[in-house]
Write a protein that holds these residues in place. Structure first.
Motif, mmCIF file in Angstrom:
data_model
loop_
_atom_site.group_PDB
_atom_site.id
_atom_site.type_symbol
_atom_site.label_atom_id
_atom_site.label_comp_id
_atom_site.label_asym_id
_atom_site.label_seq_id
_atom_site.Cartn_x
_atom_site.Cartn_y
_atom_site.Cartn_z
ATOM 1 N N ASN A 103 8.696 7.958 3.750
ATOM 2 C CA ASN A 103 8.691 7.234 2.483
ATOM 3 C C ASN A 103 7.257 7.017 2.026
ATOM 4 O O ASN A 103 6.320 7.209 2.800
ATOM 5 N N GLU A 104 7.067 6.651 0.768
ATOM 6 C CA GLU A 104 5.715 6.649 0.211
ATOM 7 C C GLU A 104 4.884 5.444 0.661
ATOM 8 O O GLU A 104 3.688 5.411 0.421
ATOM 9 N N HIS A 105 5.516 4.515 1.328
ATOM 10 C CA HIS A 105 4.748 3.375 1.835
ATOM 11 C C HIS A 105 4.291 3.636 3.269
ATOM 12 O O HIS A 105 3.127 3.433 3.609
ATOM 13 N N LEU A 106 5.208 4.104 4.122
ATOM 14 C CA LEU A 106 4.870 4.275 5.533
ATOM 15 C C LEU A 106 4.648 5.730 5.942
ATOM 16 O O LEU A 106 4.389 6.014 7.107
ATOM 17 N N GLY A 107 4.751 6.662 4.988
ATOM 18 C CA GLY A 107 4.585 8.061 5.368
ATOM 19 C C GLY A 107 5.703 8.493 6.297
ATOM 20 O O GLY A 107 6.859 8.131 6.102
ATOM 21 N N TYR A 108 5.354 9.261 7.336
ATOM 22 C CA TYR A 108 6.371 9.754 8.262
ATOM 23 C C TYR A 108 6.805 8.634 9.205
ATOM 24 O O TYR A 108 5.971 7.951 9.799
ATOM 25 N N ILE A 109 8.107 8.440 9.334
ATOM 26 C CA ILE A 109 8.672 7.372 10.146
ATOM 27 C C ILE A 109 8.829 7.851 11.584
ATOM 28 O O ILE A 109 9.535 8.835 11.839
ATOM 29 N N LEU A 110 8.194 7.153 12.524
ATOM 30 C CA LEU A 110 8.318 7.521 13.936
ATOM 31 C C LEU A 110 8.707 6.299 14.759
ATOM 32 O O LEU A 110 8.730 5.172 14.259
ATOM 33 N N THR A 111 9.014 6.541 16.046
ATOM 34 C CA THR A 111 9.518 5.484 16.907
ATOM 35 C C THR A 111 8.531 4.314 17.040
ATOM 36 O O THR A 111 8.897 3.155 16.936
ATOM 37 N N CYS A 112 7.274 4.637 17.313
ATOM 38 C CA CYS A 112 6.290 3.587 17.507
ATOM 39 C C CYS A 112 5.520 3.352 16.218
ATOM 40 O O CYS A 112 5.018 4.302 15.601
ATOM 41 N N PRO A 113 5.392 2.079 15.813
ATOM 42 C CA PRO A 113 4.647 1.774 14.598
ATOM 43 C C PRO A 113 3.213 2.325 14.601
ATOM 44 O O PRO A 113 2.632 2.534 13.541
ATOM 45 N N SER A 114 2.653 2.593 15.778
ATOM 46 C CA SER A 114 1.290 3.119 15.832
ATOM 47 C C SER A 114 1.208 4.535 15.296
ATOM 48 O O SER A 114 0.130 5.014 14.967
ATOM 49 N N ASN A 115 2.312 5.224 15.208
ATOM 50 C CA ASN A 115 2.320 6.618 14.754
ATOM 51 C C ASN A 115 2.812 6.809 13.333
ATOM 52 O O ASN A 115 3.047 7.932 12.901
ATOM 53 N N ASP A 155 0.822 -1.216 0.000
ATOM 54 C CA ASP A 155 0.000 0.000 0.000
ATOM 55 C C ASP A 155 0.852 1.260 0.000
ATOM 56 O O ASP A 155 1.981 1.273 0.489
ATOM 57 N N LYS A 156 0.245 2.337 -0.543
ATOM 58 C CA LYS A 156 0.938 3.626 -0.542
ATOM 59 C C LYS A 156 0.174 4.588 0.356
ATOM 60 O O LYS A 156 -1.061 4.599 0.363
ATOM 61 N N HIS A 157 0.919 5.409 1.088
ATOM 62 C CA HIS A 157 0.291 6.346 2.015
ATOM 63 C C HIS A 157 0.290 7.750 1.440
ATOM 64 O O HIS A 157 1.289 8.216 0.914
ATOM 65 N N LYS A 158 -0.843 8.428 1.571
ATOM 66 C CA LYS A 158 -0.971 9.774 1.007
ATOM 67 C C LYS A 158 -0.659 10.824 2.074
ATOM 68 O O LYS A 158 -1.202 10.788 3.170
ATOM 69 N N THR A 159 0.213 11.764 1.718
ATOM 70 C CA THR A 159 0.500 12.883 2.619
ATOM 71 C C THR A 159 -0.148 14.133 2.055
ATOM 72 O O THR A 159 0.031 14.454 0.882
ATOM 73 N N ASP A 160 -0.951 14.825 2.858
ATOM 74 C CA ASP A 160 -1.581 16.065 2.391
ATOM 75 C C ASP A 160 -1.586 17.058 3.539
ATOM 76 O O ASP A 160 -2.390 16.958 4.477
ATOM 77 N N LEU A 161 -0.676 17.994 3.491
ATOM 78 C CA LEU A 161 -0.593 19.035 4.511
ATOM 79 C C LEU A 161 -1.059 20.375 3.956
ATOM 80 O O LEU A 161 -0.625 21.446 4.400
ATOM 81 N N ASN A 162 -1.949 20.319 2.966
ATOM 82 C CA ASN A 162 -2.498 21.552 2.408
ATOM 83 C C ASN A 162 -3.773 21.898 3.163
ATOM 84 O O ASN A 162 -4.850 21.355 2.890
ATOM 85 N N PHE A 163 -3.654 22.812 4.138
ATOM 86 C CA PHE A 163 -4.769 23.109 5.037
ATOM 87 C C PHE A 163 -5.992 23.644 4.287
ATOM 88 O O PHE A 163 -7.123 23.575 4.786
ATOM 89 N N GLU A 164 -5.770 24.167 3.087
ATOM 90 C CA GLU A 164 -6.907 24.716 2.354
ATOM 91 C C GLU A 164 -7.867 23.626 1.885
ATOM 92 O O GLU A 164 -9.020 23.907 1.540
#
Lengths: 382, 414
Positions: free
Chosen positions: A275-287, A105-114
């Motif tokens: 990355n385009e699969h997991l989006g933002y990489i953080l310490t806990c997989p839940s995030n 799967d690919k994760h979509k990032t959208d930080l365009n508040f508009e």
């Protein structure tokens, strides 16, 4: 990328899988559900380039068997490469935790508040405050379970530099945990900004509290509406918040601030891990994904005691917490309502769910106040 | 009994004995240069990683310098244990202005050699100037040498002697893997099953005991819990709890062994009343039998003639012995000279809950302060003589007579 060997792990390899496999018979967490001797056997000989091993990944889950009612994740990443090298363990955990998310799967990032519709008109008689938070990891550094003091200080230094370039509504100041005055500390506590040394064994067993408070601090803007935690559970936790129900404004400030900070880190060749699969990489997989929790403190004394409350939340893809945050109880019918999803939908999608869902729940509350039924308002599963 | 462990022990014993005997540093591995982890270390010189110890009050912080850290940071023991891992607990626990903790632990026997530059001054600080480079520690478990070991039971409620023992060839609790910890359990439980007569008993695994067994052990004050003290948890000793942890005790309930708590084993002899001589006699007999039983299978305790018995915390080196009593001293405990008397007798007081607890009423736990530089027999005799002196003071105060502060006891012979 070839996984390089780590001396300490070589030493452990002298012991057999049977001898080393953890006893997970009493455990209820995602890691315990997924880990088999077979997977353990395949992964135990590996380590990430910085030396993080599968035993490091799972230690917190081994030490914290969990609760029959609450399913914790039970593992952490030590660096960006963990998610790749230990994918055989982490992919099924990610799938379990994130609604069946597949390795392809690919994760979509959208930080365009508009792109957010509405959100500026939540009734302040019910919605007491609005908040959006996420985390960011800085490329080139290992994560809080694993990083050395030198790395942690490096992250702090870069963060201070990035944050000090902010101006206008974002102009602010950094308060290192190990250097703030008593007066500053009191003020930060009164503002509900100060974070403490983690006491939760979920975090301490993962090694995130080492060397406390070295390299930790809090930055906030003068308006006290934009806040960054440095080196707590993630490299950065970014928070936008204000009293009242104008989630649109909170989200706008969130997106703008994040993008400004990211530019500075990129200039130093230390952009955010993504990355385009997991989006933002953080310490806990839940995030993983957006790492975003957007929510409100909202008064729902009648709705929260309604028989269908839990079902409504589930259908709206929302979760409830007490007003003290995760694992606290609600006080006076006031709940923290936020998005349940992190991975597989964008930031805009998730905040939209909160905005629409909370609006609906406030209307339901008003109906119940008037003694009317809400049966016709129960939403379909989103 | 050839298995992977005994084979490793032969190798490790050789390395350790060569090192100790020749008086040179044990084989210290420089962390493999070909790993990216090593690259990271090059990118971050030791000064970048030097811990901030400005608010700290522990022996490690007092001994640590940037030069020492720079020399030790990139070294590792043969089990790949590093100085950062030794000191983590001291970095995470700044301590208290009134209580000076040690602030570092060993991950294995070789830690004391590879990181000697830091351990030696810490040992000196903690053990009254004892220098492990030049001095020898006497071991003496001949309980027949002890005299006057029967206390007045109107004052002494119970008597107890404890120590720790580590199994040579297996890493210590901060560092051990799950399989090493399970091997410690196997080795010790197998040995204990060979005890007979007054020492015969049984093992209760922490993870498998029934609720009834658990309650019984709590009532008898035998059960130990998962450590909550950050001094221990920050050192990694609570990992994988309760895997391979357990309690063994004899049927008479006066000889008890904790497995895989803060050390591989803690050995305890105790009984109600004031017969310290019998408690110590059983202690020595039990220890010797257990040692004999593990030796039959090719194992041995960690020990050398400079540091005595090797345990996780440097504070327990030497004898690892704490001999003490629960004693009622209603008048003496209120006398302003009490503290000085204890100090001169080289005794310490604790609450009846053990370390860092408060006394209930007038009952105190009184035990020896020292561990290293004096033998077991010497220390137990010191406790016996000291407690008898305290009882004498209490009796004198009862009769309205005055008491004297005794002269300070001499330190170890150099």
């Amino acid at each position: 990328m070839a996984a390089m060997k780590n001396c300490h792990n070589d030493y452990k390899m002298k012991f057999s899988v049977d001898e080393e496999f953890p006893d997970l018979s009493l455990h209820n967490n995602h890691m315990a559900k997924v880990l088999t001797k077979d997977i353990y056997s395949k992964l135990r000989g590996k380590s990430t380039p910085s030396g993080f091993t599968v035993d490091d990944v799972i230690q917190t889950g081994v030490d914290n068997p969990g609760h029959p009612f609450i399913m914790t994740v039970g593992c952490v990443a030590g660096d960006e490469e963990s998610y790749e090298i230990f994918k055989e363990l982490l992919d099924p955990i990610i799938s379990d935790r994130h609604g069946g998310y597949k390795p392809t799967d690919k994760h979509k990032t959208d930080l365009n508040f508009e792109n957010l519709k509405g959100g500026d008109d939540l009734d302040p008689n019910y919605v007491l405050s609005s908040r959006v938070r996420t985390g960011r990891s800085i490329k080139g550094f290992t994560l809080p379970p694993h990083n050395s003091r030198g790395e942690r200080r490096g992250i702090e230094k870069l963060s201070i530099e990035a944050l000090s370039t902010l101006d206008g509504e974002f102009k602010g100041k950094y308060y290192p945990l190990n250097g703030m005055t008593d007066a500053e500390q009191e003020q930060l506590i009164a503002d509900h900004f100060l974070f403490d040394k983690p006491v939760s064994p979920l975090l301490t067993c993962a090694g995130m509290a080492r060397d406390w408070p070295d390299g930790r601090g809090i930055w906030h803007n003068d308006n006290k509406t934009f806040l960054v935690w440095v080196n707590e559970e993630d490299h950065l936790r970014v928070i936008s918040m204000q009293k009242g129900g104008n989630m649109k404004e909170v989200f706008r400030r969130f997106c703008v601030g994040l993008q400004k900070i990211e530019e500075v880190f990129k200039k130093h060749n230390h952009g955010f891990m993504w990355n385009e699969h997991l989006g933002y990489i953080l310490t806990c997989p839940s995030n993983l994904g957006t790492g975003l929790r957007g929510g409100v403190h909202v008064k729902l004394p009648k709705l929260s005691t309604h028989a269908k409350f839990e079902e409504i939340l589930t259908r709206l893809r929302l979760q409830k917490r007490g007003t003290g945050g995760v694992d606290t109880a609600s006080v006076g019918g006031v709940f923290d309502i936020s998005n349940a999803d992190r991975l597989g939908s964008s930031e805009v999608d998730q905040v939209q769910l909160v905005v629409d869902g909370v609006k609906l729940m406030v209307e339901m509350e008003k109906k119940l106040e008037k003694g009317e039924s809400i049966d016709g308002m129960i939403p379909a599963q989103k | 009994m050839a298995n992977s462990f005994t084979r490793m022990i032969t190798g490790r014993n050789t390395a350790v004995m060569m090192a100790m005997g020749a008086g040179t540093l044990a084989s210290a591995f420089l962390l493999n240069d070909s790993t990216a982890a090593a690259e990271r270390r090059r990118f971050y010189p030791p000064s970048a990683d030097y811990p901030d110890l400005r608010k700290h009050n522990n022996c490690m912080a007092a001994a640590m310098t940037p030069t020492i850290y720079a020399r030790l940071r990139d070294k590792a023991t043969p089990n790949n244990w590093t100085v950062d891992q030794c000191i983590q607990t001291g970095v995470d626990n700044p301590g208290h202005p009134f209580i000076k903790t040690v602030g570092m632990v060993a991950g294995d026997e070789e830690s004391y050699e590879v990181f000697a530059e830091l351990f030696d001054p810490v040992i000196k600080d903690r053990h009254n100037g004892y220098d492990p480079r030049t001095m020898k520690h006497p071991t003496d478990l001949d309980s027949s040498k002890v005299t006057s070991g029967m206390f007045d039971e109107r004052y002494v409620l119970s008597s107890r002697v404890r120590t720790g023992r580590s199994i040579r060839g297996l890493s210590l609790p901060p560092a051990c893997t799950r399989s090493e910890r399970r091997e410690v359990e196997r080795v010790v439980v197998t040995a204990l099953s060979g005890l007979k007569g007054e020492l015969a008993g049984r093992y209760y695994s922490l993870g498998e005991m029934t609720e009834r067994e658990q309650q019984q052990l709590i009532d008898e004050h035998f059960l130990f819990d998962k450590p909550v003290s950050p001094l221990l948890t920050a050192a990694g000793m609570a990992r994988d709890w309760p895997d391979a942890r357990g309690i063994w005790h004899n049927n008479e309930k006066n000889f008890l062994i904790w497995i895989n708590e803060e050390d591989h084993t803690r050995v305890i002899s105790m009984e109600k009343g004031g017969n310290m001589k019998r408690v110590f006699e059983r202690f020595c007999r039990g220890l010797k039998k257990v040692e004999h039983l593990i030796q039959e299978r090719g194992w041995e305790f960690m020990w050398n003639e400079r540091m005595g018995y090797i345990l996780t915390c440097p504070s327990n080196l030497g004898t690892g012995l704490r001999a003490g009593v629960h004693i009622r001293l209603p008048l003496l405990s209120k006398d302003p000279r009490f503290k000085k008397i204890l100090e001169n007798l080289r005794l310490q007081k604790r609450g009846t809950g053990g370390v860092d607890t408060a006394a209930t009423g007038d009952t105190f736990d009184i035990s020896n302060l020292d561990r290293l530089g004096k033998s077991e027999v010497e220390l137990v005799q010191l406790v016996i003589d000291g407690v008898n002196y305290l009882i004498e003071c209490e009796k004198r105060l009862e009769r309205g007579q005055d008491i004297k502060i005794p002269s300070p006891i001499a330190q170890f012979k150099r």
